[in-house]
Design a protein around this motif. Structure first.
Motif, short mmCIF file in Angstrom:
data_model
loop_
_atom_site.label_atom_id
_atom_site.label_comp_id
_atom_site.label_asym_id
_atom_site.label_seq_id
_atom_site.Cartn_x
_atom_site.Cartn_y
_atom_site.Cartn_z
N ASN A 311 67.87 23.30 51.80
CA ASN A 311 67.96 22.52 53.03
C ASN A 311 68.91 23.18 54.02
O ASN A 311 68.63 23.29 55.22
CB ASN A 311 68.41 21.10 52.70
CG ASN A 311 68.47 20.20 53.93
OD1 ASN A 311 69.53 19.95 54.46
ND2 ASN A 311 67.31 19.75 54.37
N GLN A 312 70.07 23.63 53.51
CA GLN A 312 71.06 24.26 54.39
C GLN A 312 70.54 25.60 54.93
O GLN A 312 70.77 25.94 56.09
CB GLN A 312 72.37 24.49 53.61
CG GLN A 312 73.12 23.21 53.30
CD GLN A 312 73.81 22.62 54.51
OE1 GLN A 312 73.70 23.17 55.60
NE2 GLN A 312 74.48 21.51 54.35
N VAL A 313 69.86 26.37 54.06
CA VAL A 313 69.30 27.65 54.51
C VAL A 313 68.25 27.43 55.59
O VAL A 313 68.21 28.13 56.60
CB VAL A 313 68.71 28.42 53.31
CG1 VAL A 313 67.89 29.61 53.80
CG2 VAL A 313 69.82 28.92 52.41
N ILE A 314 67.38 26.43 55.38
CA ILE A 314 66.32 26.14 56.36
C ILE A 314 66.92 25.64 57.66
O ILE A 314 66.53 26.04 58.75
CB ILE A 314 65.34 25.10 55.77
CG1 ILE A 314 64.59 25.70 54.57
CG2 ILE A 314 64.37 24.63 56.83
CD1 ILE A 314 63.81 24.67 53.79
N ARG A 315 67.93 24.77 57.54
CA ARG A 315 68.46 24.11 58.72
C ARG A 315 69.49 24.96 59.45
O ARG A 315 69.57 24.95 60.66
CB ARG A 315 69.09 22.77 58.30
CG ARG A 315 69.68 21.96 59.43
CD ARG A 315 69.84 20.49 59.02
NE ARG A 315 70.56 20.37 57.78
CZ ARG A 315 71.88 20.30 57.68
NH1 ARG A 315 72.63 20.38 58.76
NH2 ARG A 315 72.47 20.15 56.51
N SER A 316 70.27 25.71 58.68
CA SER A 316 71.41 26.37 59.31
C SER A 316 71.49 27.86 59.05
O SER A 316 72.36 28.54 59.58
CB SER A 316 72.72 25.71 58.82
OG SER A 316 72.69 24.34 59.02
#
Length: 651
Positions: A311-316
């Protein structure tokens, strides 16, 4: 996205995602973060403290996954630059009200309002205005300070490239498709120059990598719900067991008080025995329940951590972040997408006390502790028929077994097929039974079992047990072992009965009147001589073996050394007794199928002590193999030769 969706759908007690910037060992903000292959990251110093240098292994304290220490030591684990960036952004957001210096005017009293991605520094309002007026600075991307933590650190191709760890002055602009890591220009002509290496620009693979992670994230999101439900089941079973134990102890005390006046000494002795039995069950059951919950918690933690990272890689994450984490992240998510929580056995909560109601006894007999509900109450009714139509149609069903996740496994004797159906009765796949056979030969499958790792084991009209993967592919085979263990014995043998005992060993029945015991890797443990060829085999508590043979009309109950304990005889009202299919519940209730010359018959139940209990149903034709399916053992699958498999449910 995922965090908010889970919060909206889940109960308040659901575990939140882990803070990726917190070390799971010292519980402080990670310093010098090092990432293990399981995606958990820790301080370099903390990893050194928990590493087993002699064994060359480090065990993740969160998910318990063991990893070999790199040759250069703990420092050889991958630096988690993504977490470093997260720390930086969170620190910026947390301290945005504090005084910061503008990188352009270097005035300590100025008010910081934005950050320039290209200048890699903070700007005051005057310098922001300057960026908008000077031509060389106009292409720069500015982000307001209060929005900084929500914005990716790269905007298209405008951000400054990250540098290679080995070649400090070179930017990471390429991606090696063989090694699955970002590389620089020097890497392409040095470490990755060989012909088997192929590299493309990071920008060209970014979109595809991001889509791969998103797809795997969606699959694993669904698994989270299954794990949460499984943990809830564990808690329910634990509460149910506590209630059942409390009730059983209360009944035991009432029975003891009623008899204490006449037979105090003998009563106290038996009371102690029964109480110890209950305590032993309590210890054993709670240990099993706690182990199950611990395993599910570990799986849950691993899923949450992987999904948060995704989620963090996709979002940020920047392009470089995605590329750097792609191999490890997709590998972990691909492993997790096939994982399903092993359901808790509901029978673990079943325990009661059966008082002795006789008024005159030679000795004080309080009753017995029953590890389960005893005889199930209710009526067995037809729930569905499996294999009536289409690709999954059955014409020669012989054996039936319970698979993982409620699957139903059916062997087709003359059809040389083994078909698998899901818990709803829909066809899923067939085993590749043609592999491993001589040209022109047919396997004539007899029985199958499914192990906890999803592998299928199959007996047929050869002397070899076949092993198949969870997706139905042929893996290997191994021979059964006769008491004489000669080549002629193997050549003449045909295998029929197949079962797993309580310790996970395979019991293989042969037409040469023996049961061969094997480990799941195929290695031979021992061979038991029996009086009749075991066509079907079931296993009761304490590894009691029950086997049947249609031609001999026998049902034998054997100890785990193969010695005859007793035979189960035909019910008095049964018009014809040709026992064949057999299965045994965790409460040691034995189910036996039988039919007559007109293919009519029924399913009968006995205790392992030989007591006839009753008839489940007469609504079967040419009944063969039997299997109890479902965690509560309240569904019975019956293979019918020439007909679909019938599923009966206890109502």
């Amino acid at each position: 996205m995922l965090r908010s969706s889970l919060k909206s759908k889940s109960k308040p007690t659901i575990i939140e995602y882990e803070d990726l910037t917190m070390c799971g060992i010292c519980l402080s903000t990670i310093e010098d973060p090092k990432a293990l292959p399981c995606l958990h990251s820790f301080c370099l110093k903390c990893l050194r403290n928990i590493s087993d240098i002699k064994a060359g292994m480090v065990i993740c304290p969160l998910c318990k996954e063991a990893t070999a220490i790199p040759p250069e030591g703990v420092t050889g684990f991958r630096d988690n630059f993504f977490i470093i960036k997260l720390k930086e952004r969170r620190s910026i957001h947390k301290n945005q009200d504090k005084k910061m210096t503008c990188v352009c005017c270097v005035m300590p009293a100025c008010n910081i309002v934005a950050r320039c991605i290209h200048c890699n520094g903070f700007l005051c309002q005057s310098c922001v205005n300057l960026h908008g007026t000077l031509s060389p600075l106009k292409p720069h991307t500015l982000i307001a300070l209060d929005q900084l933590q929500y914005v990716k650190l790269d905007i298209g191709n405008k951000v400054k490239d990250e540098c290679c760890k080995k070649h400090k002055d070179q930017a990471l602009r390429w991606y090696c498709t063989k090694c699955e890591i970002p590389i620089c220009r020097d890497c392409t002509v040095m470490e990755h120059r060989h012909s088997q290496h192929d590299y493309v620009s990071i920008e060209s693979v970014h979109k595809g990598q991001l889509e791969d992670i998103k797809k795997l994230e969606v699959v694993c999101e669904g698994i989270v719900q299954h794990v949460d439900a499984a943990i809830e089941d564990v808690d329910k079973v634990k509460l149910s067991l506590e209630s059942a134990l409390e009730l059983a102890n209360r009944k035991l005390e009432e029975s003891a008080d009623a008899a204490r006046q006449q037979f105090l000494k003998v009563l106290e002795t038996n009371h102690k025995i029964a109480s110890e039995k209950l305590r032993a069950i309590e210890t054993e059951r709670f240990d099993k329940i706690d182990d199950c919950k611990s395993n599910l918690k570990n799986l849950q933690a691993k899923l949450y951590n992987a999904l948060e990272m995704a989620n963090q890689v996709i979002r940020s994450g920047s392009q470089h972040d995605v590329a750097a984490n792609y191999a490890t992240l997709t590998s972990t998510l691909k492993q997790l997408q096939d994982v399903r929580p092993v359901p808790i056995r509901k029978s673990l909560s079943k325990v009661t006390f059966r008082p002795n109601n006789r008024k005159i006894v030679q000795e004080i007999d309080l009753g017995v502790v029953v590890e389960g509900t005893g005889i199930k109450k209710g009526k067995w009714v037809l729930e569905k028929q499996v294999g009536k139509h289409g690709q999954g149609k059955l014409t020669s069903a012989w054996g039936v077994a319970a698979g993982r996740y409620g699957d139903i496994v059916v062997t087709c004797y003359n059809g040389s097929q083994v078909k698998i159906y899901n818990s709803s009765g829909d066809y899923k796949l067939s085993l590749d039974t043609k592999q491993g056979l001589l040209l022109g030969k047919s396997s004539y499958p007899s029985n199958a079992v499914v192990t906890s790792d999803g592998h299928y084991y199959l007996t047929d009209q050869t002397a070899y047990v076949k092993v198949y993967s969870s997706d139905g592919k042929y893996m290997k085979e191994f021979p059964s072992k006769s008491p004489n263990n000669t080549s002629s014995d193997i050549d003449d043998a045909s295998l029929y009965g197949l079962a797993l005992d309580k310790e996970g060993y395979l019991l293989v029945g042969s037409n040469q009147k023996y049961i061969s015991k094997h480990k799941q890797d195929g290695s031979h443990v021992c061979t038991l001589k029996v009086d009749i060829p075991p066509w079907f085999i079931a296993v009761g508590s304490e590894n009691i073996i029950i086997s049947t043979n249609l031609k001999n009309a026998g049902v034998l109950v054997l100890d785990n050394d193969g010695n005859l304990i007793r035979s189960l005889n035909a019910p008095k009202h049964a018009k014809s007794w040709h026992p064949l299919g057999i299965c045994c519940s965790e409460d040691d209730i034995v189910y036996i199928s039988s039919y007559d010359a007109h293919d009519k018959g029924g399913i009968y139940t006995f205790t392992v002590d030989g007591e006839y209990l009753g008839c489940v149903t007469m609504d079967v034709s040419h009944a063969e193999g039997l299997a109890l399916i479902g965690a509560d053992e309240n569904r019975l699958a019956v293979a019918q030769y020439g007909h679909p498999v019938k599923i009966f449910c206890l109502k």
